[in-house]
Write a protein that holds these residues in place. Structure first.
Motif, PDB file in Angstrom:
ATOM      1  N   GLU A  92       0.821  -1.213   0.000  1.00  0.00           N
ATOM      2  CA  GLU A  92       0.000   0.000   0.000  1.00  0.00           C
ATOM      3  C   GLU A  92       0.857   1.266   0.000  1.00  0.00           C
ATOM      4  O   GLU A  92       0.527   2.234  -0.683  1.00  0.00           O
ATOM      5  N   THR A  93       1.935   1.263   0.763  1.00  0.00           N
ATOM      6  CA  THR A  93       2.759   2.471   0.846  1.00  0.00           C
ATOM      7  C   THR A  93       3.592   2.687  -0.414  1.00  0.00           C
ATOM      8  O   THR A  93       4.117   3.789  -0.621  1.00  0.00           O
ATOM      9  N   ALA A  94       3.717   1.664  -1.251  1.00  0.00           N
ATOM     10  CA  ALA A  94       4.460   1.804  -2.506  1.00  0.00           C
ATOM     11  C   ALA A  94       3.541   1.976  -3.713  1.00  0.00           C
ATOM     12  O   ALA A  94       4.016   2.146  -4.832  1.00  0.00           O
ATOM     13  N   CYS A  95       2.221   1.959  -3.485  1.00  0.00           N
ATOM     14  CA  CYS A  95       1.260   2.061  -4.588  1.00  0.00           C
ATOM     15  C   CYS A  95       1.373   3.426  -5.258  1.00  0.00           C
ATOM     16  O   CYS A  95       1.316   4.457  -4.573  1.00  0.00           O
ATOM     17  N   PRO A  96       1.529   3.479  -6.569  1.00  0.00           N
ATOM     18  CA  PRO A  96       1.802   4.751  -7.259  1.00  0.00           C
ATOM     19  C   PRO A  96       0.642   5.733  -7.293  1.00  0.00           C
ATOM     20  O   PRO A  96       0.829   6.922  -7.116  1.00  0.00           O
ATOM     21  N   VAL A  97      -0.583   5.246  -7.548  1.00  0.00           N
ATOM     22  CA  VAL A  97      -1.751   6.133  -7.650  1.00  0.00           C
ATOM     23  C   VAL A  97      -2.965   5.423  -7.077  1.00  0.00           C
ATOM     24  O   VAL A  97      -2.927   4.230  -6.792  1.00  0.00           O
ATOM     25  N   ASP A  98      -4.063   6.164  -6.940  1.00  0.00           N
ATOM     26  CA  ASP A  98      -5.277   5.595  -6.358  1.00  0.00           C
ATOM     27  C   ASP A  98      -6.126   4.829  -7.360  1.00  0.00           C
ATOM     28  O   ASP A  98      -6.919   3.985  -6.990  1.00  0.00           O
ATOM     29  N   ASN A  99      -6.004   5.149  -8.639  1.00  0.00           N
ATOM     30  CA  ASN A  99      -6.839   4.469  -9.625  1.00  0.00           C
ATOM     31  C   ASN A  99      -6.187   4.580 -11.001  1.00  0.00           C
ATOM     32  O   ASN A  99      -5.105   5.136 -11.144  1.00  0.00           O
ATOM     33  N   GLY A 100      -6.876   4.039 -12.008  1.00  0.00           N
ATOM     34  CA  GLY A 100      -6.350   4.109 -13.359  1.00  0.00           C
ATOM     35  C   GLY A 100      -5.519   2.895 -13.723  1.00  0.00           C
ATOM     36  O   GLY A 100      -5.344   1.967 -12.925  1.00  0.00           O
ATOM     37  N   LEU A 102      -2.277   2.526 -14.225  1.00  0.00           N
ATOM     38  CA  LEU A 102      -1.054   2.316 -13.450  1.00  0.00           C
ATOM     39  C   LEU A 102      -1.355   1.613 -12.132  1.00  0.00           C
ATOM     40  O   LEU A 102      -0.612   0.724 -11.697  1.00  0.00           O
ATOM     41  N   HIS A 103      -2.459   2.004 -11.523  1.00  0.00           N
ATOM     42  CA  HIS A 103      -2.909   1.371 -10.279  1.00  0.00           C
ATOM     43  C   HIS A 103      -3.212  -0.106 -10.501  1.00  0.00           C
ATOM     44  O   HIS A 103      -2.756  -0.976  -9.755  1.00  0.00           O
ATOM     45  N   GLN A 104      -3.962  -0.409 -11.560  1.00  0.00           N
ATOM     46  CA  GLN A 104      -4.317  -1.790 -11.865  1.00  0.00           C
ATOM     47  C   GLN A 104      -3.088  -2.617 -12.230  1.00  0.00           C
ATOM     48  O   GLN A 104      -2.948  -3.766 -11.792  1.00  0.00           O
ATOM     49  N   ASN A 105      -2.186  -2.048 -13.008  1.00  0.00           N
ATOM     50  CA  ASN A 105      -0.980  -2.775 -13.405  1.00  0.00           C
ATOM     51  C   ASN A 105      -0.087  -3.083 -12.208  1.00  0.00           C
ATOM     52  O   ASN A 105       0.556  -4.138 -12.148  1.00  0.00           O
ATOM     53  N   LYS A 189      -8.317  -5.780  -4.945  1.00  0.00           N
ATOM     54  CA  LYS A 189      -7.752  -4.553  -5.480  1.00  0.00           C
ATOM     55  C   LYS A 189      -7.922  -4.461  -6.994  1.00  0.00           C
ATOM     56  O   LYS A 189      -7.921  -3.369  -7.564  1.00  0.00           O
ATOM     57  N   LEU A 190      -8.036  -5.606  -7.631  1.00  0.00           N
ATOM     58  CA  LEU A 190      -8.222  -5.623  -9.077  1.00  0.00           C
ATOM     59  C   LEU A 190      -9.710  -5.569  -9.397  1.00  0.00           C
ATOM     60  O   LEU A 190     -10.531  -6.137  -8.673  1.00  0.00           O
ATOM     61  N   SER A 191     -10.079  -4.923 -10.461  1.00  0.00           N
ATOM     62  CA  SER A 191     -11.483  -4.873 -10.848  1.00  0.00           C
ATOM     63  C   SER A 191     -11.948  -6.271 -11.225  1.00  0.00           C
ATOM     64  O   SER A 191     -11.153  -7.082 -11.698  1.00  0.00           O
ATOM     65  N   PRO A 192     -13.231  -6.611 -11.028  1.00  0.00           N
ATOM     66  CA  PRO A 192     -13.720  -7.955 -11.343  1.00  0.00           C
ATOM     67  C   PRO A 192     -13.436  -8.393 -12.771  1.00  0.00           C
ATOM     68  O   PRO A 192     -13.204  -9.571 -13.022  1.00  0.00           O
ATOM     69  N   GLU A 193     -13.429  -7.446 -13.720  1.00  0.00           N
ATOM     70  CA  GLU A 193     -13.161  -7.824 -15.109  1.00  0.00           C
ATOM     71  C   GLU A 193     -11.750  -8.352 -15.290  1.00  0.00           C
ATOM     72  O   GLU A 193     -11.478  -9.145 -16.178  1.00  0.00           O
ATOM     73  N   GLN A 194     -10.820  -7.901 -14.418  1.00  0.00           N
ATOM     74  CA  GLN A 194      -9.427  -8.318 -14.527  1.00  0.00           C
ATOM     75  C   GLN A 194      -9.078  -9.411 -13.528  1.00  0.00           C
ATOM     76  O   GLN A 194      -7.944  -9.851 -13.466  1.00  0.00           O
ATOM     77  N   ASN A 195     -10.068  -9.803 -12.720  1.00  0.00           N
ATOM     78  CA  ASN A 195      -9.810 -10.801 -11.690  1.00  0.00           C
ATOM     79  C   ASN A 195      -9.419 -12.132 -12.319  1.00  0.00           C
ATOM     80  O   ASN A 195     -10.159 -12.673 -13.134  1.00  0.00           O
ATOM     81  N   PRO A 196      -8.269 -12.691 -11.952  1.00  0.00           N
ATOM     82  CA  PRO A 196      -7.805 -13.936 -12.569  1.00  0.00           C
ATOM     83  C   PRO A 196      -8.515 -15.176 -12.057  1.00  0.00           C
ATOM     84  O   PRO A 196      -8.299 -16.265 -12.561  1.00  0.00           O
TER      85      PRO A 196
END
Length: 290
Positions: A92-100, A102-105, A189-196
């Protein structure tokens, strides 16, 4: 402060699990962010583990069965949660942004690394198959002190552990527990569409989608969690959230921050639950008049 020795060694496992869950609930209500909660849980669990260690080294065990129970069940559940919260804090402390994107990647990369670690170091091991199968015939070897076999070519961290407080394999169980918790955290943390691991995205559920606000769903999730309506309260808020997100194909992002905002909003803090009660009673009245 509760008696760590009595809790950890003289009582069933569910007592210490319940005590940890109690602290999780307390911090969930008090902290303003998941980062703060993860940090405070890390400190709490570290202190708990140190207290239990002092008692074990000082008092020992009254029987071999007690020793096996401690190193197979009690210590791994404390250490596993400690590894989990420390890892979450670092993520969490290294997460670059809150959304978008970059956040998902970022979280997708964390999940990929976790799966790679699992495949390379855990799932193919003889011990993992032993533990997962529920076997007990080698518990005396795996979960009692003084049985570390260096001829097996063990991981180098074995040289850093305290042989008075570790059988080596208790750490392996803790890592299994921690990895499962981290996996559940990352999938939320990942959106359901990207959930593996989209367990419920089948053809027959394609018409299921949430038509109220995200805050309404968060309110419902917390209500179910607060009254122990799911699995007798043994399932964490994030795991419950993950199931709802998968089922309804909706991303809730940081539900903790949303929940804390609900606690301070003007008027009713349970707008959706109030509406549910009103709608149900109105529906009952209509049924009676038919």
């Amino acid at each position: 402060m509760f008696n760590f020795k009595t809790l950890a060694m003289r009582h069933p496992l569910n007592n210490i699990v319940a005590e940890i869950q109690k602290q999780e609930r307390k911090l969930s209500a008090e902290t303003s962010s998941f980062i703060d909660e993860a940090y405070k849980m890390t400190v709490y669990l570290q202190e708990l583990l140190c207290s239990v260690k002092d008692d074990v080294i000082k008092e020992g065990f009254s029987s071999k069965d007690e020793e096996i129970h401690f190193f197979k069940q009690v210590k791994p559940n404390i250490l596993g949660k400690l590894i989990y919260y420390n890892k979450v804090y670092r993520i969490e402390t290294a997460c670059p942004v809150d959304n978008g994107n970059l956040h998902q990647n970022y979280f997708a990369l964390q999940l990929r690394d976790l799966k790679q670690e699992y495949q390379e170091h855990i799932c193919n091991s003889e011990f993992y198959r032993y533990y997962r199968s529920g076997r007990t015939d080698r518990d005396g070897h795996y979960f009692t002190l003084g049985n570390i076999n260096y001829y097996d070519g063990l991981n180098s961290f074995v040289f850093e552990i305290d042989p008075k407080f570790s059988t080596y394999f208790d750490y392996k169980v803790a890592k299994i527990i921690a990895n499962e918790l981290i996996y559940n955290y990352l999938t939320t943390k990942l959106s359901p569409e990207q959930n593996p691991d989209v367990l419920l995205q089948q053809e027959e559920t394609k018409d299921f989608f949430w038509t109220q606000t995200k805050n309404a769903l968060i309110e419902l999730i917390y209500a179910l969690y607060a009254c122990d309506a799911i699995s007798h309260g043994k399932i964490g808020i994030r795991k419950i959230s993950m199931v709802f997100q998968i089922l309804f194909r909706i991303s809730l992002n940081d539900i903790h921050n949303s929940f804390h905002r609900m606690k301070t909003r003007a008027g009713s803090r349970t707008l959706f639950l109030d509406q549910l009660k009103y709608s149900l009673e109105e529906y009952m009245d209509r049924e009676d008049n038919l």
